[in-house]
Motif scaffolding. Sequence first.
Motif, PDB file in Angstrom:
ATOM      1  N   GLY A 184       2.037  -0.552  -9.327  1.00  0.00           N
ATOM      2  CA  GLY A 184       2.210  -2.000  -9.283  1.00  0.00           C
ATOM      3  C   GLY A 184       1.427  -2.690  -8.187  1.00  0.00           C
ATOM      4  N   SER A 185       0.572  -1.967  -7.470  1.00  0.00           N
ATOM      5  CA  SER A 185      -0.134  -2.571  -6.334  1.00  0.00           C
ATOM      6  C   SER A 185      -1.561  -3.002  -6.648  1.00  0.00           C
ATOM      7  CB  SER A 185      -0.160  -1.595  -5.159  1.00  0.00           C
ATOM      8  OG  SER A 185      -1.018  -0.508  -5.441  1.00  0.00           O
ATOM      9  N   VAL A 186      -2.100  -2.630  -7.802  1.00  0.00           N
ATOM     10  CA  VAL A 186      -3.494  -2.940  -8.106  1.00  0.00           C
ATOM     11  C   VAL A 186      -3.610  -4.406  -8.510  1.00  0.00           C
ATOM     12  CG1 VAL A 186      -5.468  -2.389  -9.573  1.00  0.00           C
ATOM     13  CG2 VAL A 186      -3.948  -0.566  -8.809  1.00  0.00           C
ATOM     14  N   LYS A 187      -4.435  -5.145  -7.756  1.00  0.00           N
ATOM     15  CA  LYS A 187      -4.650  -6.569  -8.018  1.00  0.00           C
ATOM     16  C   LYS A 187      -6.146  -6.829  -8.051  1.00  0.00           C
ATOM     17  CE  LYS A 187      -0.233  -7.950  -6.594  1.00  0.00           C
ATOM     18  NZ  LYS A 187       0.398  -6.781  -7.079  1.00  0.00           N
ATOM     19  N   ARG A 188      -6.603  -7.419  -9.133  1.00  0.00           N
ATOM     20  CA  ARG A 188      -8.015  -7.760  -9.277  1.00  0.00           C
ATOM     21  C   ARG A 188      -8.224  -9.192  -8.805  1.00  0.00           C
ATOM     22  NH1 ARG A 188      -9.912  -3.059 -11.024  1.00  0.00           N
ATOM     23  NH2 ARG A 188      -8.859  -2.082 -12.743  1.00  0.00           N
ATOM     24  N   LYS A 189      -9.275  -9.415  -8.020  1.00  0.00           N
ATOM     25  CA  LYS A 189      -9.597 -10.747  -7.505  1.00  0.00           C
ATOM     26  C   LYS A 189     -10.365 -11.523  -8.589  1.00  0.00           C
ATOM     27  CE  LYS A 189      -8.156  -9.789  -3.323  1.00  0.00           C
ATOM     28  NZ  LYS A 189      -8.174 -10.203  -1.986  1.00  0.00           N
ATOM     29  N   PRO A 190     -10.398 -12.852  -8.486  1.00  0.00           N
ATOM     30  CA  PRO A 190     -11.069 -13.669  -9.503  1.00  0.00           C
ATOM     31  C   PRO A 190     -12.565 -13.385  -9.670  1.00  0.00           C
ATOM     32  CG  PRO A 190      -9.695 -15.042  -8.088  1.00  0.00           C
ATOM     33  CD  PRO A 190      -9.691 -13.666  -7.506  1.00  0.00           C
ATOM     34  N   ASP A 191     -13.220 -12.840  -8.640  1.00  0.00           N
ATOM     35  CA  ASP A 191     -14.661 -12.576  -8.779  1.00  0.00           C
ATOM     36  C   ASP A 191     -14.966 -11.448  -9.762  1.00  0.00           C
ATOM     37  OD1 ASP A 191     -14.089 -10.231  -7.418  1.00  0.00           O
ATOM     38  OD2 ASP A 191     -15.254 -10.726  -5.641  1.00  0.00           O
ATOM     39  N   GLY A 192     -13.955 -10.699 -10.187  1.00  0.00           N
ATOM     40  CA  GLY A 192     -14.129  -9.668 -11.203  1.00  0.00           C
ATOM     41  C   GLY A 192     -14.523  -8.303 -10.682  1.00  0.00           C
ATOM     42  N   LEU A 193     -15.066  -8.224  -9.480  1.00  0.00           N
ATOM     43  CA  LEU A 193     -15.492  -6.932  -8.934  1.00  0.00           C
ATOM     44  C   LEU A 193     -14.612  -6.443  -7.793  1.00  0.00           C
ATOM     45  CD1 LEU A 193     -19.396  -7.059  -8.850  1.00  0.00           C
ATOM     46  CD2 LEU A 193     -17.938  -5.628 -10.260  1.00  0.00           C
ATOM     47  N   THR A 194     -13.919  -7.346  -7.133  1.00  0.00           N
ATOM     48  CA  THR A 194     -13.103  -6.955  -5.982  1.00  0.00           C
ATOM     49  C   THR A 194     -11.701  -6.603  -6.439  1.00  0.00           C
ATOM     50  OG1 THR A 194     -14.381  -8.431  -4.567  1.00  0.00           O
ATOM     51  CG2 THR A 194     -12.282  -7.665  -3.715  1.00  0.00           C
ATOM     52  N   THR A 195     -11.235  -5.454  -5.983  1.00  0.00           N
ATOM     53  CA  THR A 195      -9.896  -4.966  -6.314  1.00  0.00           C
ATOM     54  C   THR A 195      -9.168  -4.627  -5.025  1.00  0.00           C
ATOM     55  OG1 THR A 195     -10.802  -3.984  -8.321  1.00  0.00           O
ATOM     56  CG2 THR A 195      -8.623  -3.260  -7.654  1.00  0.00           C
ATOM     57  N   ALA A 196      -7.915  -5.054  -4.940  1.00  0.00           N
ATOM     58  CA  ALA A 196      -7.070  -4.698  -3.805  1.00  0.00           C
ATOM     59  C   ALA A 196      -5.936  -3.822  -4.334  1.00  0.00           C
ATOM     60  CB  ALA A 196      -6.518  -5.945  -3.133  1.00  0.00           C
ATOM     61  N   PHE A 197      -5.610  -2.780  -3.599  1.00  0.00           N
ATOM     62  CA  PHE A 197      -4.523  -1.892  -3.993  1.00  0.00           C
ATOM     63  C   PHE A 197      -3.945  -1.235  -2.747  1.00  0.00           C
ATOM     64  CE2 PHE A 197      -8.550   0.306  -4.401  1.00  0.00           C
ATOM     65  CZ  PHE A 197      -8.357   1.510  -3.756  1.00  0.00           C
ATOM     66  N   THR A 198      -2.809  -0.598  -2.906  1.00  0.00           N
ATOM     67  CA  THR A 198      -2.139   0.050  -1.793  1.00  0.00           C
ATOM     68  C   THR A 198      -2.191   1.559  -1.975  1.00  0.00           C
ATOM     69  OG1 THR A 198      -0.658  -1.835  -1.589  1.00  0.00           O
ATOM     70  CG2 THR A 198       0.021   0.181  -0.508  1.00  0.00           C
ATOM     71  N   VAL A 199      -2.557   2.257  -0.894  1.00  0.00           N
ATOM     72  CA  VAL A 199      -2.576   3.717  -0.879  1.00  0.00           C
ATOM     73  C   VAL A 199      -1.390   4.168  -0.032  1.00  0.00           C
ATOM     74  CG1 VAL A 199      -3.858   5.756  -0.142  1.00  0.00           C
ATOM     75  CG2 VAL A 199      -5.057   3.853  -1.165  1.00  0.00           C
ATOM     76  N   THR A 200      -0.642   5.135  -0.538  1.00  0.00           N
ATOM     77  CA  THR A 200       0.548   5.604   0.162  1.00  0.00           C
ATOM     78  C   THR A 200       0.557   7.121   0.266  1.00  0.00           C
ATOM     79  OG1 THR A 200       2.961   5.512   0.207  1.00  0.00           O
ATOM     80  CG2 THR A 200       1.937   5.672  -1.960  1.00  0.00           C
ATOM     81  N   ASP A 201       1.238   7.622   1.288  1.00  0.00           N
ATOM     82  CA  ASP A 201       1.510   9.052   1.402  1.00  0.00           C
ATOM     83  C   ASP A 201       3.019   9.277   1.353  1.00  0.00           C
ATOM     84  OD1 ASP A 201       2.283   8.132   3.884  1.00  0.00           O
ATOM     85  OD2 ASP A 201       1.032   9.494   5.028  1.00  0.00           O
ATOM     86  N   ASN A 202       3.716   8.321   0.738  1.00  0.00           N
ATOM     87  CA  ASN A 202       5.175   8.308   0.582  1.00  0.00           C
ATOM     88  C   ASN A 202       5.904   8.077   1.901  1.00  0.00           C
ATOM     89  OD1 ASN A 202       4.995   8.716  -2.190  1.00  0.00           O
ATOM     90  ND2 ASN A 202       4.928  10.931  -1.931  1.00  0.00           N
ATOM     91  N   GLU A 203       5.172   7.739   2.957  1.00  0.00           N
ATOM     92  CA  GLU A 203       5.773   7.398   4.238  1.00  0.00           C
ATOM     93  C   GLU A 203       5.280   6.052   4.724  1.00  0.00           C
ATOM     94  OE1 GLU A 203       5.919   9.787   7.934  1.00  0.00           O
ATOM     95  OE2 GLU A 203       6.435  11.407   6.551  1.00  0.00           O
ATOM     96  N   ALA A 204       3.992   5.810   4.582  1.00  0.00           N
ATOM     97  CA  ALA A 204       3.383   4.561   5.024  1.00  0.00           C
ATOM     98  C   ALA A 204       2.386   4.098   3.970  1.00  0.00           C
ATOM     99  CB  ALA A 204       2.689   4.754   6.360  1.00  0.00           C
ATOM    100  N   ASN A 205       2.065   2.808   4.017  1.00  0.00           N
ATOM    101  CA  ASN A 205       1.139   2.216   3.049  1.00  0.00           C
ATOM    102  C   ASN A 205      -0.030   1.563   3.776  1.00  0.00           C
ATOM    103  OD1 ASN A 205       2.983   2.865   1.026  1.00  0.00           O
ATOM    104  ND2 ASN A 205       4.004   0.888   1.190  1.00  0.00           N
ATOM    105  N   VAL A 206      -1.206   1.634   3.155  1.00  0.00           N
ATOM    106  CA  VAL A 206      -2.399   0.962   3.664  1.00  0.00           C
ATOM    107  C   VAL A 206      -2.985   0.156   2.519  1.00  0.00           C
ATOM    108  CG1 VAL A 206      -4.733   1.279   4.555  1.00  0.00           C
ATOM    109  CG2 VAL A 206      -2.900   2.737   5.366  1.00  0.00           C
ATOM    110  N   THR A 207      -3.264  -1.120   2.761  1.00  0.00           N
ATOM    111  CA  THR A 207      -3.913  -1.957   1.758  1.00  0.00           C
ATOM    112  C   THR A 207      -5.405  -1.674   1.797  1.00  0.00           C
ATOM    113  OG1 THR A 207      -2.248  -3.651   2.057  1.00  0.00           O
ATOM    114  CG2 THR A 207      -4.278  -4.323   0.984  1.00  0.00           C
TER     115      THR A 207
END
Length: 155
Positions: free
Chosen positions: A63-86
């Motif tokens: 549920g963390s994958v978000k595409r930006k309006p420019d069509g090429l930029t994607t933001a998502f969250t990476v986790t190790d089940n303890e902490a998250n990094v955008t």
Amino acid sequence: MNPIRKKRLTLIGMMVAGIGVAAWLALNAFDENLMFFFSPSEVVAGEAPTGHPFRVGGLVETGSVKRKPDGLTTAFTVTDNEANVTVEYTGILPDLFREGQGIVAMGQLNPEGTFIASEVLAKHDENYMPPEVAATLKTSHEEGVNKMQQQVQIQ
């Protein structure tokens, strides 16, 4: 000191200096191209370098994958089940990239704490996970089990 001995000593000195300069250049190039791997927990704890590229890996949070309006930029969250990094990536993501998938991203942190990726790598089949990611997930799982056992013993 006779002239032959002086010439030999000068030649040996120049050879030692040349080897020293070559070794320094090689070590300097190695240091510039060195890229360490950090888990999201280590990045959040501030152990990752600022202003220097490194790798971060883990699972793409559902549920963390978000595409930006420019069509090429994607933001998502990476986790190790303890902490998250955008993570923010501009470009075409690998075909195997999806939520719940193990990935490794290369790039660096911006001042806001978002990891700006220059490259994203996804696993290539159902059984493969990068060794660094697998070790990080295993460690965080074991730590979670130990915490649960300690809580049960306290109760």
